[in-house]
Design a protein around this motif. Structure first.
Motif, PDB file in Angstrom:
ATOM      1  N   TYR A  62       0.807  -1.220   0.000  1.00  0.00           N
ATOM      2  CA  TYR A  62       0.000   0.000   0.000  1.00  0.00           C
ATOM      3  C   TYR A  62       0.839   1.267   0.000  1.00  0.00           C
ATOM      4  O   TYR A  62       0.336   2.357   0.272  1.00  0.00           O
ATOM      5  N   GLY A  63       2.114   1.134  -0.294  1.00  0.00           N
ATOM      6  CA  GLY A  63       2.978   2.301  -0.413  1.00  0.00           C
ATOM      7  C   GLY A  63       3.463   2.850   0.911  1.00  0.00           C
ATOM      8  O   GLY A  63       3.881   3.997   0.986  1.00  0.00           O
ATOM      9  N   ILE A  64       3.427   2.035   1.960  1.00  0.00           N
ATOM     10  CA  ILE A  64       3.876   2.463   3.288  1.00  0.00           C
ATOM     11  C   ILE A  64       5.260   1.871   3.542  1.00  0.00           C
ATOM     12  O   ILE A  64       5.456   0.667   3.449  1.00  0.00           O
ATOM     13  N   THR A  65       6.203   2.737   3.880  1.00  0.00           N
ATOM     14  CA  THR A  65       7.593   2.343   4.042  1.00  0.00           C
ATOM     15  C   THR A  65       7.896   1.958   5.487  1.00  0.00           C
ATOM     16  O   THR A  65       7.581   2.702   6.413  1.00  0.00           O
ATOM     17  N   PHE A  66       8.526   0.803   5.659  1.00  0.00           N
ATOM     18  CA  PHE A  66       9.029   0.347   6.957  1.00  0.00           C
ATOM     19  C   PHE A  66      10.341  -0.386   6.680  1.00  0.00           C
ATOM     20  O   PHE A  66      10.379  -1.609   6.606  1.00  0.00           O
ATOM     21  N   PRO A  67      11.442   0.374   6.514  1.00  0.00           N
ATOM     22  CA  PRO A  67      12.705  -0.211   6.031  1.00  0.00           C
ATOM     23  C   PRO A  67      13.618  -0.785   7.118  1.00  0.00           C
ATOM     24  O   PRO A  67      14.814  -0.520   7.144  1.00  0.00           O
ATOM     25  N   PHE A  68      13.061  -1.562   8.014  1.00  0.00           N
ATOM     26  CA  PHE A  68      13.853  -2.089   9.113  1.00  0.00           C
ATOM     27  C   PHE A  68      13.970  -3.599   9.020  1.00  0.00           C
ATOM     28  O   PHE A  68      13.131  -4.263   8.444  1.00  0.00           O
ATOM     29  N   MET A  69      15.026  -4.104   9.651  1.00  0.00           N
ATOM     30  CA  MET A  69      15.210  -5.548   9.770  1.00  0.00           C
ATOM     31  C   MET A  69      14.882  -5.929  11.208  1.00  0.00           C
ATOM     32  O   MET A  69      15.036  -5.119  12.131  1.00  0.00           O
ATOM     33  N   ILE A  70      14.466  -7.143  11.390  1.00  0.00           N
ATOM     34  CA  ILE A  70      14.044  -7.595  12.716  1.00  0.00           C
ATOM     35  C   ILE A  70      15.183  -7.517  13.737  1.00  0.00           C
ATOM     36  O   ILE A  70      14.948  -7.263  14.917  1.00  0.00           O
ATOM     37  N   GLU A  71      16.415  -7.676  13.285  1.00  0.00           N
ATOM     38  CA  GLU A  71      17.561  -7.618  14.193  1.00  0.00           C
ATOM     39  C   GLU A  71      17.701  -6.255  14.872  1.00  0.00           C
ATOM     40  O   GLU A  71      18.260  -6.165  15.964  1.00  0.00           O
ATOM     41  N   GLN A  72      17.212  -5.211  14.238  1.00  0.00           N
ATOM     42  CA  GLN A  72      17.311  -3.874  14.808  1.00  0.00           C
ATOM     43  C   GLN A  72      16.453  -3.714  16.062  1.00  0.00           C
ATOM     44  O   GLN A  72      16.634  -2.760  16.812  1.00  0.00           O
ATOM     45  N   PHE A  73      15.542  -4.647  16.287  1.00  0.00           N
ATOM     46  CA  PHE A  73      14.656  -4.566  17.438  1.00  0.00           C
ATOM     47  C   PHE A  73      14.941  -5.659  18.470  1.00  0.00           C
ATOM     48  O   PHE A  73      14.140  -5.902  19.362  1.00  0.00           O
ATOM     49  N   ALA A  74      16.089  -6.303  18.364  1.00  0.00           N
ATOM     50  CA  ALA A  74      16.412  -7.412  19.254  1.00  0.00           C
ATOM     51  C   ALA A  74      16.870  -6.948  20.632  1.00  0.00           C
ATOM     52  O   ALA A  74      16.700  -7.664  21.610  1.00  0.00           O
ATOM     53  N   ASN A  75      17.427  -5.750  20.726  1.00  0.00           N
ATOM     54  CA  ASN A  75      17.959  -5.271  22.005  1.00  0.00           C
ATOM     55  C   ASN A  75      17.287  -3.965  22.411  1.00  0.00           C
ATOM     56  O   ASN A  75      17.665  -2.891  21.962  1.00  0.00           O
ATOM     57  N   LYS A  76      16.323  -4.085  23.266  1.00  0.00           N
ATOM     58  CA  LYS A  76      15.581  -2.919  23.747  1.00  0.00           C
ATOM     59  C   LYS A  76      16.393  -2.199  24.827  1.00  0.00           C
ATOM     60  O   LYS A  76      16.909  -2.835  25.753  1.00  0.00           O
ATOM     61  N   ARG A  77      16.499  -0.888  24.693  1.00  0.00           N
ATOM     62  CA  ARG A  77      17.188  -0.100  25.715  1.00  0.00           C
ATOM     63  C   ARG A  77      16.298  -0.037  26.957  1.00  0.00           C
ATOM     64  O   ARG A  77      15.103   0.211  26.859  1.00  0.00           O
TER      65      ARG A  77
END
Length: 132
Positions: A101-116
């Protein structure tokens, strides 16, 4: 002849709420304020002006809402547990739905593995209406 149902105002508001939730309750735990500011400039999670295929139908709105909710749930779970391999397929599948639908979410799952644990961010919602 095909009949389609238009998205309701409440659904549009809820989609906007979910996008704001990403910026205020998800991104600050994983990215610095400068990066989040850049995400806003790049219109992350907002329809891309050139490749929008979202026509405002109820079916599309439900798919976008469920994809955003699923991503939030996956990110919040793996941020606490670090078990991301198991959810990679679901993560990528929901990103593909948004991309459709033209919505950008350019992240990889690894970027969310370590929550501050104790992030400090201007993007967190204020706890009261009075901000000093």
């Amino acid at each position: 002849m095909k009949v389609v149902y238009a998205v309701t105002e409440e659904q549009e508001e809820y989609m906007n709420y979910l996008v704001r939730y990403f910026y205020t309750n998800v991104f600050p735990y994983y990215f610095a304020d400068e990066q989040i500011e850049e995400f806003e400039k790049l219109r992350i999670l907002l329809p891309d002006g050139e490749h929008v295929t979202y026509n405002g139908t109820m079916k599309e709105a439900f798919q976008i809402i469920s994809a955003l909710q699923s991503l939030i749930t996956i990110i919040e779970y793996i941020g606490e547990n670090g078990d991301y391999e198991r959810y990679r397929y679901l993560f990528e599948r929901n990103i593909d739905i948004l991309r459709r639908y033209g919505i950008t979410f350019p992240f990889m799952i690894e970027q969310f593995a370590n929550k501050r644990r104790y992030p400090c961010s201007a993007y967190f919602p204020s706890s009261s209406k009075w901000l000093m």
